[in-house]
Design an enzyme around this catalytic site. Structure first.
Site, PDB file in Angstrom:
ATOM      1  N   GLU A   1       1.031  -1.219  -0.071  1.00 12.52           N
ATOM      2  CA  GLU A   1       0.226  -0.199   0.107  1.00 12.52           C
ATOM      3  C   GLU A   1       0.282   1.183  -0.172  1.00 12.52           C
ATOM      4  OE1 GLU A   1      -0.689  -2.879   1.454  1.00 12.52           O
ATOM      5  OE2 GLU A   1      -2.431  -3.407   0.957  1.00 12.52           O
TER       6      GLU A   1
ATOM      7  N   HIS B   1     -11.842  -3.830   8.481  1.00 16.04           N
ATOM      8  CA  HIS B   1     -12.622  -3.834   6.801  1.00 16.04           C
ATOM      9  C   HIS B   1     -13.650  -2.989   6.954  1.00 16.04           C
ATOM     10  CE1 HIS B   1      -9.909  -7.375   6.262  1.00 16.04           C
ATOM     11  NE2 HIS B   1      -9.659  -7.106   5.176  1.00 16.04           N
TER      12      HIS B   1
END
Ligand SMILES: Cc1ncc(C[n+]2csc(CCOP(=O)(O)OP(=O)(O)O)c2C)c(N)n1
Ligand SMILES: Cc1ncc(C[n+]2csc(CCOP(=O)(O)OP(=O)(O)O)c2C)c(N)n1
Ligand SMILES: [Mg+2]
Ligand SMILES: [Mg+2]
Lengths: 327, 331, 327, 331
Positions: free
Chosen positions: C61, C130
């Protein structure tokens, strides 16, 4: 309780000395700590007094933060030095997705007694990547406590409470305030509980709600305002999470006016949260809108004149205070 | 493997091997159960199964003591069971029940049992790596002889925290074992695409750390590597990097359309390289396990899992307001 | 302008298709994009239509974000797919210390035409790591624009503007809304300018200020309120930065009451900023405090009953709306 | 080094070498000037000087074209100058003046000149690594034959983004050159403490990338390594990792108390291993530079730098309100 005049740095070092003596699971982790006792000299005496318990790391913010979390999960009480608060960007996952969530996510099985010590703030001509005040990010992260002392005594009393606290605490200390001096209790049990604001100047006309460097701006402003016969009450919040809404509310019930002051940029800063909450909970007490004073919404520029222009000053507080007093 | 000689030793060794076998079977049947109950809508959210990777989780954890630490992943059921987790509380957690390990707050991606040294499954890929350095440092500061194991995937191996953690573990000679479970895929992405080297263990040299590639579907090979790494770590000699080459037989998550690979590839692994079948064959050859005994183990494990499911099903859901608990010790 | 019924996903894919056809410097970067056209199927048709311009990355990321920034600095217009908004934690330095600051810090020498596409939000039983809505962090970061569409047409019109914009844009799209359908203009020049809110339901009694998933909650609430003769005006903000304060203000001048609604947790959320600003700028227009509706201040829990409990619902909006209407 | 044979070539080569020499001298004198003006309070904030590391910045950049990219660090003045930056605008920026590269918004840590491919000095250690992958990918997508160079330190080499960037560059065969300037220290921390390997270039193997250690104070050695890496990159053969072993002669920042090392260590490097003196000796030996010529170069450069300082001093500060400009293209 006997007091001496100490700098904020010395107050920090004294508190750490006391806590590391008291509890051998306390240790300090971060970059460049031992050679100069922290890059601001903020850990003076600690490397000599506690060899092996103040540990130099490689430049690895992600793992430094995670290392703190992992040590906190396994019986230690780490203090992680983040070097410059600006680099929390490199440890956000460990701070916000791990430290903040672990206790909750695992149903309370385990505690995360971690202190993340972040020197923050502008004014050193250090430009955009070494000058930020990022506390609002963490206020918006459930699971973290957020502490921001202003005066040396607050530094001592709050860092000690943060270390003894069983939850993860983000502890921001302004770089430009390290040298500022003030009376500090000698007592090694001098603790300021998290979540307790302090009314540091009483006044009936307007509440100046502040923390960190904002506190000194407000005290300056209050003095100037007094000369114009506006008596400002200065509330040093000290911890943003948990927030001492009671002290805030009783001040506002008295003054019916408030200005919130911080060095972080205005939009989305903690001032928004506080203003939103106050108008929600104390709508009928307010005789004027709550005004916010913060830095301009730009990165911190380098050149002195530019930097000074974007940072909040006592002038901005004075102006806001007068406005809410309709003067 | 085990210290040589003596009938006592032989017996103990046999018991160990049978325990390993039984644990592998437990993982397999637990995962199978989870898949079924997920498909049936009893398990909310999404789940990642470790079927086909039992030799890795069980092989490594068979070398650990209860007070050793394990940081796990999103695919962590196997690590949990191999480290000795309670099937009932695990199942209840997957079902979102109040009796689960996390009182229903965590679910499959966040099961944990800190009492047996599990520092959590982790929804963040490579999230366990930074944490394990802290466990390792803590061991060193507390001067115990614990070890700390972190499992992660081939996909995770490309994330930055891996680099920072390996360097930190190496310079401080921390008692850490880095176990990469190279199951050939990270979600839809083949390892051959995402990783700049075929053998991830070659990266260990960049940290002055022993690194070895292991047939990750051969539980004895995994165990041998892990025993040595654990021994090294306990003796204060520092970290080891182990690459267990294995294969993810199921989809990345249950329900994965798996357009990224041929079914034949999966079937080949399942048929020729099933870690449980391979181990069973070995035990058979060593005359440590009869067909009957293995059937009986299977039945016992199935009963345990049925009991766990029953427990989970009969357990209450948490009260909605319980959502507000457990955030802070001192709010 | 002819319209069809499309899902939010299809609207996104169509817009991308159009923009990638129009401008060959536009490309998409992220994890697991090509096999299933994005992990939510959100890029349907793109891998086939633009081979080599939708690129699978390793799980990295930090570098994915940085790669987007670097490409934006060197002549491309990248769209970075962040997989789950929760993992922005792993790219915060690239987003907030690089993308946001580069233009300013370097005195306007260069532009950063980057779109960061983040699927966010809860409700999928995906638990704490999440499910987050983290827009407030970026609103508090000078240099970033923040866009959060709700309906499919907004998705199309806003992503196209975001792609054509020369500044870095954080674009959040709620995971639970991908399948939601609505009319979408066919026009390949259908653009919704950044910084323009939409009054999507008119009403005179209370302004419901919202965005993303909050918009649907508010529409539901408005219908229920109508049955009790409270006519709610629903303002879909669509972009939080730049903020269309004009539309907000004119709605409040009409209703004199406001409720701010978002799915992000309450404390320090965007609702604070908006409430703070409204009371500051429109104090005399307000007949009641501005109330905020957001998620409870905990990480998102897994178990359905727990998750439902912490998320804001139309009920919470209805209650707040009635309160500000003193009913 | 240069394609062999012919008087033309010899002449060109001589010119190149003298250019390199001159640029090294320019870096040295610029840094010296910066140190002096910082000490005199004319440069606000803090500055990091690259004195003693001129062979690295100049050696590498001497192989680059104007349209090649360079991502630099907090210690970036040398990279800027070596890539061809304007001394006046640089000096003005350090002084915080409106005529500076960044109109006074950036300062020493954030000088940049995008017109010559500098993607910025960077206040975040290793901050350039993620950016350079984007420059590399952009080159590939635009199908040019540019190359992208990222400089970083030994300290930076332990940060996660390095790992992610090297992996990404390798799997996509991006035209990137990773140049670690191993100057033995990261702030107060010796490289031998913070890095798990002595030769950082050994890490390159973990990415299937050529990695080499170079005497970073020998500008010809640096240039040779860089020429090969640039050639490789331009031919689409992918990234290279170069470790320039050098030494930070000044403190980490100006004013650094430097308790972490003996002065004698610094003096030894300064006396025996000064990159400019070494190169000068070589040029002398090659009969390419007389004492007189070198004195004349020195004087010319000094005049240039004096002019830059005069420019900076005479330039106005930005107007305070200018602080609100330059954030967005479309606010
Ligand atoms: C930081 C982060 N990025 C992306 C994801 C989404 N994600 C979850 S699992 C996964 C693949 C992981 O692959 P690998 O590490 O090989 O483990 P495996 O699933 O094969 O066990 C991805 C991309 C995530 N959870 N965290
Ligand atoms: C992410 C980050 N962490 C820490 C710092 C503070 N810092 C600035 S320079 C430096 C040392 C860098 O060492 P190295 O990479 O070796 O470069 P050198 O200074 O030797 O050129 C540190 C720790 C920073 N700027 N950014
Ligand atoms: Mg994998
Ligand atoms: Mg260095």
């Amino acid at each position: 309780m006997s007091e001496r005049i100490l700098s904020a740095s010395a107050a920090l070092a004294e508190a750490l000395h006391e806590e590391m003596t008291r509890d051998e699971t306390v240790f300090i982790l971060g970059e460049d700590l031992t050679a100069h006792a922290g890059i601001f000299g903020q850990f003076k005496g600690i490397p000599e007094a506690f060899p092996g318990r103040i540990i130099d790391t490689p430049i690895s913010e992600t793992c430094i933060a995670g290392c703190g979390v992992g040590a906190a999960l396994t019986g230690m009480r780490p203090i992680v030095d983040f070097h410059f608060s600006d680099f929390v960007t490199c440890g956000m996952d460990e701070l916000c997705n791990q430290a903040a969530k672990i206790r909750y996510m695992f149903g309370g099985q385990v505690n995360v007694p971690l202190v993340v010590w972040c020197p923050d703030g502008a004014g050193l001509r250090a430009a955009a990547q070494h000058s930020q005040s990022l506390e609002a990010w963490f206020v918006h992260t459930p699971g973290l406590k957020v502490v921001i002392p202003s005066e040396p005594a607050d530094v001592k009393g709050l860092i000690k409470s943060a270390i003894r606290d069983d939850d993860p605490v983000m502890f921001f200390q302004h770089k430009r305030l390290f040298a500022r001096e003030g009376p500090v209790p000698e007592d090694s049990e001098f603790l300021i509980p998290l979540g307790r604001a302090a009314v540091k100047r009483e006044g009936k006309d307007v509440s100046l709600l502040c923390y960190g460097s904002g506190f000194f701006i407000c005290m300056e402003a209050a003095q100037a305002l007094a000369r114009e016969e506006i008596e400002a009450e200065v509330v040093d919040l000290r911890t943003l999470k948990p927030l001492d809404m009671e002290t805030v509310a009783s001040s506002i019930r008295k003054t019916n006016r408030a200005v919130v002051v911080h060095e972080a940029c205005l939009t989305g800063g903690f001032g928004s949260e506080l203003a939103a909450r106050i108008q929600e909970e104390l709508f009928d007490e307010l005789d004027a809108p709550i005004l916010r004073v913060g830095a301009r919404d730009v990165p911190i520029p380098f050149s002195p004149g530019l930097e000074d222009f974007v940072l909040p000053k006592s002038d901005s507080v004075i102006r806001a205070a007068k406005r809410v007093c309709y003067r | 493997m085990a210290p040589g000689g003596g009938e006592e030793n032989m017996k103990e060794e046999a018991k160990t091997l049978l325990d390993i076998y039984r644990t592998m079977v437990t993982v397999r049947l637990f995962e199978t159960m989870a898949g079924e109950h997920f498909a049936a809508g009893k398990i909310p959210g999404f789940i990642h199964l470790s079927i086909g990777q039992e030799a890795s989780s069980v092989g490594v954890c068979s070398c650990l003591r209860p007070d050793d630490y394990v940081a796990s992943t999103h695919r962590g059921h196997g690590h949990m069971i191999a480290k000795g987790a309670d099937l009932k509380r695990m199942t209840a957690e997957l079902f979102g029940k109040a009796t689960g390990y996390c009182k229903g707050k965590g679910g499959s991606m966040h099961v944990a049992d800190f009492s047996i040294g599990i520092l959590g499954c982790n929804g963040v890929v490579a999230g366990g790596l930074p944490l394990i350095t802290g466990a390792g440092l803590s061991i060193k500061l507390r001067r115990t002889d614990q070890v700390a194991v972190v499992f992660f995937g081939d996909g995770a191996s490309n994330r930055g925290p891996v680099h920072e953690a390996m360097n930190m573990a190496a310079i401080w000679t921390l008692p850490i074992i880095f176990v990469v479970e190279n199951n050939q895929y990270a979600s839809t992405t083949p390892q051959s695409y995402s990783c700049s080297v075929g053998d991830l263990c070659t990266r260990a040299a960049g940290y002055g750390m022993p690194g070895l590639a292991v047939d990750g579907n051969d539980v004895m090979a995994v165990r041998e590597a892990a025993l040595e790494a654990v021994d090294r770590a306990r003796r204060g000699k520092g970290p080891t990097f182990i690459e267990n080459k294995t294969y993810r037989v199921r989809g990345h998550f249950e329900g994965d359309p798996q357009k990224y690979r041929e079914e034949s590839e999966v079937l080949a692994w399942q048929k020729q390289n099933d870690p449980i079948e391979r181990f069973e064959a070995l035990l058979r050859k060593k005359k440590l396990l009869t067909k009957k005994a293995s059937r009986s183990i299977l039945e016992q494990v199935r009963a345990e899992i049925d009991a766990a499911v029953a427990f989970a099903e009969q357990s209450p859901y948490p009260a909605p307001e319980d959502a507000l608990d457990d955030l802070f010790v001192n709010p």
